[in-house]
Write an enzyme that holds these catalytic residues in place. Structure first.
Site, PDB file in Angstrom:
ATOM      1  CG  HIS A  16      29.465   5.734   5.846  1.00 12.00           C
ATOM      2  ND1 HIS A  16      30.153   6.806   6.982  1.00 12.00           N
ATOM      3  CD2 HIS A  16      29.742   3.936   5.815  1.00 12.00           C
ATOM      4  CE1 HIS A  16      31.746   5.379   7.111  1.00 12.00           C
ATOM      5  NE2 HIS A  16      31.368   4.528   7.298  1.00 12.00           N
ATOM      6  CE  LYS A  40      36.938   0.224  12.737  1.00 13.05           C
ATOM      7  NZ  LYS A  40      35.931   0.796  12.215  1.00 13.05           N
ATOM      8  NE  ARG A  89      35.032   0.826   3.033  1.00 13.21           N
ATOM      9  CZ  ARG A  89      36.074   1.265   4.552  1.00 13.21           C
ATOM     10  NH1 ARG A  89      36.266   2.213   4.653  1.00 13.21           N
ATOM     11  NH2 ARG A  89      35.871  -0.315   5.230  1.00 13.21           N
ATOM     12  CB  SER A 127      34.952   7.114   9.619  1.00  9.32           C
ATOM     13  OG  SER A 127      34.120   6.547   8.516  1.00  9.32           O
TER      14      SER A 127
END
Ligand code: ADP
Length: 160
Positions: A16, A40, A89, A127
């Protein structure tokens, strides 16, 4: 031009941070928009996630951090932002990001989404991976800055 970088940031990682550092070279102002309640389940509360983003970006006046709820396009419009930023990504991100970008454009036709790619060796970091490998006792110093690692130490037991 202002850009909004929305996400969960649970917690912010070097991936990030790399995207934010690239964005300030292209845009005049970057608003990191931290979603309050994510689909989430989050390890860190929204206030903690914001605090960690602030620590990670330091005193860069071109970057601000704000929480938001609901539709990101609405929050962006409130802030006078017409461009959303996302990080890409792997190929695996592409399908979801493509769907999101087109959905957001359908909701607000003047909203554009732009994508930046991180440094190759950050391109697999997430993460989730940071939390999982940390809790298994791995050295995560390549994945996240020391403040984030310290915050993880306080939150997560290391299973060994
Ligand atoms: P979300 O729950 O909205 O996907 P994340 O915090 O996981 O929130 O990610 C926010 C944005 O940052 C997404 O566009 C994601 O693809 C991007 N991102 C996450 N990790 C990286 C990374 N290592 N490199 C580049 N972009 C990343």
């Amino acid at each position: 031009m202002k850009v909004m970088y929305p996400g969960t940031f649970d917690p912010i990682t070097n991936g990030h941070i790399d995207i934010i550092n690239r964005a300030v070279k292209v845009f005049d102002e970057v608003i990191v928009a931290v979603v309050r309640t994510s689909s989430k389940e989050t390890l860190f509360s929204v206030d903690e996630r914001i605090e960690l983003v602030k620590k990670a970006i330091g005193n860069d006046v071109r970057v601000s951090v704000e929480p938001f709820d609901g539709l990101v396009v609405e929050f962006a419009q409130e802030k006078g932002v017409r461009t959303l930023l996302r990080g890409l990504r792997m190929i695996s991100d592409f399908e979801y990001e493509f769907q999101m970008a087109l959905t957001n454009r359908k909701i607000n036709n003047s909203m554009e989404t732009m994508f930046l790619m991180p440094r190759e060796d950050y391109s697999y970091i997430s993460s989730r991976l940071v939390k999982e490998t940390f809790s298994l006792g791995a050295d995560i110093s390549h994945f996240a800055p020391p403040d984030i690692i310290n915050a993880l130490k306080k939150k997560l037991p290391i299973k060994k």
